[in-house]
Design a protein around this motif. Structure first.
Motif, PDB file in Angstrom:
ATOM      1  N   VAL A 129      35.615  19.832  13.011  1.00 51.18           N
ATOM      2  CA  VAL A 129      35.725  20.624  14.240  1.00 51.18           C
ATOM      3  C   VAL A 129      35.789  19.760  15.495  1.00 51.18           C
ATOM      4  CG1 VAL A 129      34.577  22.628  13.228  1.00 51.18           C
ATOM      5  CG2 VAL A 129      33.212  20.948  14.475  1.00 51.18           C
ATOM      6  N   ASP A 130      35.567  18.446  15.357  1.00 51.04           N
ATOM      7  CA  ASP A 130      35.548  17.620  16.557  1.00 51.04           C
ATOM      8  C   ASP A 130      36.400  16.351  16.436  1.00 51.04           C
ATOM      9  OD1 ASP A 130      35.007  16.686  19.054  1.00 51.04           O
ATOM     10  OD2 ASP A 130      32.937  16.096  18.659  1.00 51.04           O
ATOM     11  N   ALA A 131      35.859  15.303  15.752  1.00 43.96           N
ATOM     12  CA  ALA A 131      36.491  13.980  15.866  1.00 43.96           C
ATOM     13  C   ALA A 131      37.933  13.924  15.369  1.00 43.96           C
ATOM     14  CB  ALA A 131      35.640  12.961  15.109  1.00 43.96           C
ATOM     15  N   GLY A 135      43.120  13.404  19.231  1.00 42.96           N
ATOM     16  CA  GLY A 135      43.786  12.121  19.495  1.00 42.96           C
ATOM     17  C   GLY A 135      42.934  11.024  20.089  1.00 42.96           C
ATOM     18  N   LYS A 136      41.584  11.186  20.056  1.00 39.75           N
ATOM     19  CA  LYS A 136      40.753  10.059  20.523  1.00 39.75           C
ATOM     20  C   LYS A 136      40.408   9.195  19.312  1.00 39.75           C
ATOM     21  CE  LYS A 136      38.176  11.992  24.445  1.00 39.75           C
ATOM     22  NZ  LYS A 136      36.852  12.474  24.890  1.00 39.75           N
ATOM     23  N   THR A 137      40.561   7.881  19.461  1.00 40.82           N
ATOM     24  CA  THR A 137      40.100   6.967  18.408  1.00 40.82           C
ATOM     25  C   THR A 137      39.081   6.036  19.045  1.00 40.82           C
ATOM     26  OG1 THR A 137      41.481   5.008  18.729  1.00 40.82           O
ATOM     27  CG2 THR A 137      42.523   6.904  17.639  1.00 40.82           C
ATOM     28  N   ILE A 215      39.644  26.365  19.545  1.00 43.66           N
ATOM     29  CA  ILE A 215      39.078  26.226  20.898  1.00 43.66           C
ATOM     30  C   ILE A 215      39.290  24.787  21.384  1.00 43.66           C
ATOM     31  CG2 ILE A 215      36.920  26.141  22.229  1.00 43.66           C
ATOM     32  CD1 ILE A 215      35.935  28.523  20.523  1.00 43.66           C
ATOM     33  N   LYS A 216      38.950  23.811  20.524  1.00 41.74           N
ATOM     34  CA  LYS A 216      39.096  22.418  20.957  1.00 41.74           C
ATOM     35  C   LYS A 216      40.571  22.089  21.194  1.00 41.74           C
ATOM     36  CE  LYS A 216      38.302  17.616  20.317  1.00 41.74           C
ATOM     37  NZ  LYS A 216      37.551  16.511  19.827  1.00 41.74           N
ATOM     38  N   ASN A 217      41.435  22.500  20.270  1.00 41.84           N
ATOM     39  CA  ASN A 217      42.853  22.161  20.404  1.00 41.84           C
ATOM     40  C   ASN A 217      43.443  22.763  21.679  1.00 41.84           C
ATOM     41  OD1 ASN A 217      45.320  20.983  19.258  1.00 41.84           O
ATOM     42  ND2 ASN A 217      45.981  23.111  19.125  1.00 41.84           N
ATOM     43  N   LYS A 225      43.993  13.806  28.404  1.00 40.95           N
ATOM     44  CA  LYS A 225      43.401  12.552  28.894  1.00 40.95           C
ATOM     45  C   LYS A 225      42.066  12.753  29.621  1.00 40.95           C
ATOM     46  CE  LYS A 225      46.344   9.453  27.432  1.00 40.95           C
ATOM     47  NZ  LYS A 225      47.493   8.855  28.070  1.00 40.95           N
ATOM     48  N   GLU A 226      41.534  13.949  29.545  1.00 47.47           N
ATOM     49  CA  GLU A 226      40.204  14.249  30.069  1.00 47.47           C
ATOM     50  C   GLU A 226      40.095  14.039  31.578  1.00 47.47           C
ATOM     51  OE1 GLU A 226      37.060  13.148  27.259  1.00 47.47           O
ATOM     52  OE2 GLU A 226      35.728  12.878  28.949  1.00 47.47           O
ATOM     53  N   ASN A 227      41.092  14.588  32.285  1.00 51.96           N
ATOM     54  CA  ASN A 227      40.980  14.551  33.746  1.00 51.96           C
ATOM     55  C   ASN A 227      40.075  15.663  34.262  1.00 51.96           C
ATOM     56  OD1 ASN A 227      42.664  12.314  34.250  1.00 51.96           O
ATOM     57  ND2 ASN A 227      44.398  13.595  33.630  1.00 51.96           N
ATOM     58  N   GLU A 229      39.633  19.673  32.342  1.00 58.85           N
ATOM     59  CA  GLU A 229      39.181  20.690  31.364  1.00 58.85           C
ATOM     60  C   GLU A 229      38.566  20.078  30.100  1.00 58.85           C
ATOM     61  OE1 GLU A 229      41.970  20.743  32.997  1.00 58.85           O
ATOM     62  OE2 GLU A 229      42.206  22.712  33.954  1.00 58.85           O
ATOM     63  N   ARG A 230      39.109  18.953  29.623  1.00 55.24           N
ATOM     64  CA  ARG A 230      38.573  18.374  28.379  1.00 55.24           C
ATOM     65  C   ARG A 230      37.124  17.921  28.549  1.00 55.24           C
ATOM     66  NH1 ARG A 230      41.566  14.606  23.859  1.00 55.24           N
ATOM     67  NH2 ARG A 230      39.770  14.510  22.462  1.00 55.24           N
ATOM     68  N   LYS A 231      36.751  17.655  29.794  1.00 57.97           N
ATOM     69  CA  LYS A 231      35.366  17.230  30.030  1.00 57.97           C
ATOM     70  C   LYS A 231      34.373  18.285  29.534  1.00 57.97           C
ATOM     71  CE  LYS A 231      36.340  14.373  34.038  1.00 57.97           C
ATOM     72  NZ  LYS A 231      36.202  14.266  35.491  1.00 57.97           N
ATOM     73  N   ALA A 232      34.820  19.543  29.470  1.00 56.01           N
ATOM     74  CA  ALA A 232      33.912  20.604  28.992  1.00 56.01           C
ATOM     75  C   ALA A 232      33.427  20.307  27.580  1.00 56.01           C
ATOM     76  CB  ALA A 232      34.618  21.960  29.043  1.00 56.01           C
ATOM     77  N   LEU A 233      34.246  19.577  26.808  1.00 54.89           N
ATOM     78  CA  LEU A 233      33.839  19.237  25.430  1.00 54.89           C
ATOM     79  C   LEU A 233      32.647  18.286  25.423  1.00 54.89           C
ATOM     80  CD1 LEU A 233      37.394  18.768  23.906  1.00 54.89           C
ATOM     81  CD2 LEU A 233      35.793  20.613  23.380  1.00 54.89           C
ATOM     82  N   ASN A 234      32.337  17.732  26.575  1.00 54.50           N
ATOM     83  CA  ASN A 234      31.166  16.852  26.664  1.00 54.50           C
ATOM     84  C   ASN A 234      29.894  17.609  27.027  1.00 54.50           C
ATOM     85  OD1 ASN A 234      32.695  14.550  26.094  1.00 54.50           O
ATOM     86  ND2 ASN A 234      33.363  14.420  28.230  1.00 54.50           N
ATOM     87  N   PHE A 235      29.966  18.929  27.035  1.00 54.57           N
ATOM     88  CA  PHE A 235      28.753  19.692  27.363  1.00 54.57           C
ATOM     89  C   PHE A 235      27.629  19.284  26.391  1.00 54.57           C
ATOM     90  CE2 PHE A 235      25.954  23.404  26.850  1.00 54.57           C
ATOM     91  CZ  PHE A 235      25.486  23.466  28.163  1.00 54.57           C
TER      92      PHE A 235
HETATM   93  N1  GLY Z   1      34.424  15.003  21.400  1.00 54.44           N
HETATM   94  C1  GLY Z   1      34.917  15.226  22.698  1.00 54.44           C
HETATM   95  C2  GLY Z   1      36.391  15.097  22.827  1.00 54.44           C
HETATM   96  O1  GLY Z   1      37.083  14.927  21.841  1.00 54.44           O
HETATM   97  O2  GLY Z   1      36.897  15.088  23.916  1.00 54.44           O
END
Ligand code: GLY
Length: 352
Positions: A129-131, A135-137, A215-217, A225-227, A229-235
């Motif tokens: 569900v996450d990693a 596309g983050k490595t 939801i994540k996708n 690139k986490e400018n 909205e993606r930052k919300a995944l760091n809640f």
């Molecule tokens: N685990 C947070 C993200 O993929 O941005």
């Protein structure tokens, strides 16, 4: 089950995934195929994969199991092994494992010969569900998590909950934190359903996994690139990562999900104080998380050391500690600076 479309790849489910993999291998005609495993997935998951799909002529490359080995030394061994075994730019790496195998395997794929193809087949709930999505490595730098890495998409992701049968309940609980987080940042109905289902001891099923990945996708599609909205995944992760790092080498060592669970309680408390986040929901979140995970007691000394560690968090910029908070369930607020006193208060709310 239909696939989910990501930016440059698709996320397939169960047998559809293995059909897609067979088709992919035929069409790409790779020079060599490497299956990247850790010592655990080599033992418990490789045979499951090979029973589901025919892969001719592959080599295995095996990392040691666990977050302690998600580092540059392990990468050196993997790059050397690839080189020794004659990997070239037309080779493929299939990562079969949890977040460490996927993150590190993606990282070595993105850097070997300036980038070769890779595929993720996550075997833990956490990595499903996450990693494996988004596309983050990356690898850790000492105790600091994911400090070195790249954005680099897999060719496909295959989600097969069969692998979860090899996991302990503790590891399932670890992955559940991210599912719960996805509900908090985007979906009040999922939040209510998760609380209801966990009371009946159900922490996941295929529908919940797929909904959580979606939801994540969807968030990554808006802001890879986490400018913003993606930052919300760091809640829950700013404090959660610091707590996880702090206990990494001690006997109180926590699973990722346990640490993030605590981080989500602390962040929900701060959201209540700063943004009037509903107090009933705050208590629901705390009770729910403490139902799933064991309680830790933080001493004053531990709290101040954890706050010190926060300064290294990769989500900080210009020396400030930035938090993701919630105005309400499904409504995140971004880049909020929080002072140390408020953080100490949030630990007290957790402790009591
Ligand atoms: N685990 C947070 C993200 O993929 O941005």
């Amino acid at each position: 089950m239909k696939e989910i479309i990501a930016e440059n790849y698709s996320i397939f489910f169960n047998d559809n995934g293995y059909d897609a993999l067979t088709y992919h291998l035929k069409s790409y005609n790779y020079s060599k195929i490497f299956i990247h495993l850790d010592t655990n997935t080599n033992k418990y998951c490789l045979n499951v994969l090979l029973n589901k799909v025919k892969i001719n002529d592959f080599e295995t490359i095996i990392s040691k199991d666990g977050e302690n080995y998600k580092n540059i030394e392990s990468c050196m061994l993997l790059w050397e092994k690839l080189s020794l075994l004659g990997a070239d730019r037309k080779s493929l790496i299939i990562n079969l494992g949890g977040g460490v195998v996927g993150d590190m395997g993606g990282f070595i794929a993105s850097t070997f010969k300036r980038g070769i193809d890779f595929i993720n087949i996550p075997t833990t709930l956490l990595s499903m569900v996450d990693a494996s999505i988004g596309g983050k490595t990356g690898i850790d730098l000492g105790v600091l998590k994911n400090q070195i890495g790249t954005f680099y998409d897999p060719k496909m992701v295959i989600i097969d909950s069969t692998y979860l049968k090899t996991l302990s309940q503790t590891e399932i609980r670890s992955g559940y934190a991210e599912i719960f987080k996805h509900s908090l940042i985007s979906d009040i109905e999922l939040f209510q359903r998760l609380i209801f289902e966990s009371n009946n001891n159900v922490l996941y099923n295929d529908k919940v996994i797929k909904g959580s990945i979606k939801i994540k996708n969807d968030i990554v599609l808006i802001d890879k690139k986490e400018n913003k909205e993606r930052k919300a995944l760091n809640f829950g992760h700013t404090l959660g990562h610091a707590i996880e790092s702090f206990f990494l080498k001690s006997e109180k060592r926590l699973l990722h999900g346990e640490a993030i669970g605590i981080g989500m309680i602390l962040s929900s408390y701060i959201s209540h104080k700063l943004f009037d986040f509903n107090s009933t929901n705050l208590d629901l979140i705390k009770n729910h998380i403490l139902n799933v995970y064991k309680k830790i007691n933080f001493s004053k000394m531990e709290i101040s050391k954890i706050i010190e560690l926060l300064k290294h968090d990769k989500k900080n910029s210009h020396g400030n500690i930035n938090f993701i908070l919630l105005r309400e369930i499904g409504v995140p607020v971004y880049d909020i600076q929080v002072d140390s006193k408020m953080i100490v208060d949030s630990f007290e709310y957790y402790n009591n």
